[in-house]
Design an enzyme around this catalytic site. Structure first.
Site, mmCIF file in Angstrom:
data_model
loop_
_atom_site.group_PDB
_atom_site.id
_atom_site.type_symbol
_atom_site.label_atom_id
_atom_site.label_comp_id
_atom_site.label_asym_id
_atom_site.label_seq_id
_atom_site.Cartn_x
_atom_site.Cartn_y
_atom_site.Cartn_z
ATOM 1 N N ASP A 71 7.043 35.196 66.342
ATOM 2 C CA ASP A 71 7.221 35.836 65.036
ATOM 3 C C ASP A 71 7.058 34.806 63.917
ATOM 4 O O ASP A 71 7.865 33.885 63.792
ATOM 5 C CB ASP A 71 8.616 36.470 64.975
ATOM 6 N N SER A 82 14.921 43.087 60.432
ATOM 7 C CA SER A 82 14.454 42.022 59.548
ATOM 8 C C SER A 82 15.556 41.634 58.553
ATOM 9 O O SER A 82 16.639 41.236 58.969
ATOM 10 C CB SER A 82 13.170 42.457 58.837
ATOM 11 N N HIS A 120 6.460 40.398 64.340
ATOM 12 C CA HIS A 120 7.583 40.779 63.485
ATOM 13 C C HIS A 120 7.661 42.306 63.407
ATOM 14 O O HIS A 120 6.762 42.950 62.861
ATOM 15 C CB HIS A 120 7.402 40.182 62.085
#
Length: 411
Positions: free
Chosen positions: A346, A220, A375
């Protein structure tokens, strides 16, 4: 078609066995009720196998990199079967932290100093019992970068360390300033656009083990930071390869998606409160330069970044910060092999913002794009506690680069 039929028969058989053990006596235990359930199950299985379970899209800038991945990291070309009862993006994202296990990891903490007088907390897993690399100086080192408010305690980080342990590798987790319980010594935190702390960490780790294969993996925001670093420093990095997972490629698109009502309710507001909590612990360090009362009233990540992050790092406007933070702008300058796994569903990183065309122009870049996974989700199997598709991609890729990376230069 033969493979699809085989998959359908296997899934139908598993559902039948499951129902035989779980369904109670009564209507559902009768022939009619069981037939209805089995009929629905078969219909669902057909839909799942035809529309949900798909091979990922592999986008590379060079046929040699694509061939290398097919040979040594075959998971990126295999069909990804999301968990049959949880394949929707938000469900995958929300459930992974609760479903997946947290392997026990004993860390050795190290605090290193920065040029501005601050400190960075590193958590080491030395793997001194590695049977494959008993010589510590030659033991491969994997630098791990957690997400926005994440630390070395996140389940996805612990899984990466567990997999690295199986391979005999050493890991070190880069905790961003002020999030892992250490004190802030200067009025500065972190952001994915400023790579100075990461440069310090990379130099420090490499100086300790200059002869060991050195790789990095970012998740991320950690992946965004890693890509921005690689794009800025180019071929001068001591890293031999890197992997990123669920990166937000365009910060403007990420914010826009996360500000949609449902996404704001499920993710945005919660992450905003986490950010506020992390800086409020060190409130006394910022009061001279930032209106902390105003920061604590932010209702979204964008508002937090406008009131705190962009001010902290001297950007004139939030747009200037978000432009500089977006790694899609620097992908063309990446000079080492990088694999980037994203799911096109996502909500943190909309599919239209994934830089497919840019990736095709860089021979060092490979994008692996799954249809589902959310995600940092990528759940698979009936009860995905021990491993995810993301874990398998990580393990196969780092092993491929350590053991066969030299082949890329010869292709």
């Amino acid at each position: 078609m033969q493979s699809l039929a085989m998959d359908l028969r296997m899934l139908s058989r598993e559902l039948s066995l499951y129902l035989e053990h779980q369904v109670r006596v009564g209507f559902f235990g009768s022939g009619v009720g069981l037939s209805l359930i089995l009929g629905f199950s078969v219909a669902y299985a057909c839909y799942y196998l035809s529309s949900i379970a798909k091979k990922p899209q592999l986008v590379t800038g060079a046929e040699s990199f694509s061939r290398f991945l097919r040979d040594h990291c075959p998971v990126v070309t295999e069909t990804y079967y999301p968990t049959v009862w949880c394949w929707e993006s938000r469900g995958q994202t929300l459930l992974r932290p609760f479903i997946t296990s947290k392997p026990l990891v004993q860390y050795r903490n190290e605090l290193i100093k920065t040029a501005d007088g601050g400190q960075i907390s590193l958590d080491w897993f030395d793997n001194d019992n590695s049977p494959c690399y008993m010589d510590a100086s030659a033991r491969p080192t994997i630098l791990l970068l957690p997400g926005l408010t994440g630390t070395s305690k996140e389940s996805y980080i612990l899984h990466m360390i567990h997999l690295s342990e199986e391979l005999g590798y050493r890991c070190v987790v880069f905790n961003n300033r002020g999030v892992a319980g250490e004190n802030l010594l200067t009025p500065r935190t972190y952001c994915c656009a400023n790579t100075e702390d990461l440069e310090t960490v990379v130099h420090h780790v490499h100086s300790l083990y200059p002869s060991a294969p050195f790789l990095a993996a970012g998740v991320s925001m950690g992946g965004m930071l890693l890509l921005n670093y690689l794009g800025k420093i180019g071929p001068k990095t001591p890293l031999m390869a890197a992997a990123t997972f669920s990166v937000g490629w365009n910060t403007f698109a990420c914010s826009e998606s996360l500000e949609k009502p449902l996404n704001w309710l499920l993710f945005n507001y919660y992450l905003t409160t986490c950010l506020q909590s992390s800086v409020n612990k060190h409130r006394h360090m910022f009061v001279k330069q930032i209106d902390m009362d105003h920061v604590m009233k932010a209702k979204s990540i964008r508002e937090f970044d406008k009131r705190f992050t962009s001010v902290m790092f001297g950007y004139p406007t939030i747009d200037d910060y978000y432009t500089d933070a977006s790694p899609n702008r620097r992908l063309k300058s990446v000079a080492i092999p990088v694999l980037c796994l994203n799911s096109v569903d996502d909500v943190f990183s909309p599919s239209h913002a994934i830089p497919v065309e840019t990736a095709k122009q860089n021979p060092n870049v490979a994008l692996v794009l799954t249809s589902h996974g959310g995600h940092i989700g990528f759940l698979e199997g009936i009860w995905p506690r021990q491993s995810t598709y993301m874990d398998r991609v990580f393990k196969q890729f780092v092993q491929a680069m350590v053991e066969h990376g030299h082949e890329l230069s010869n292709m």
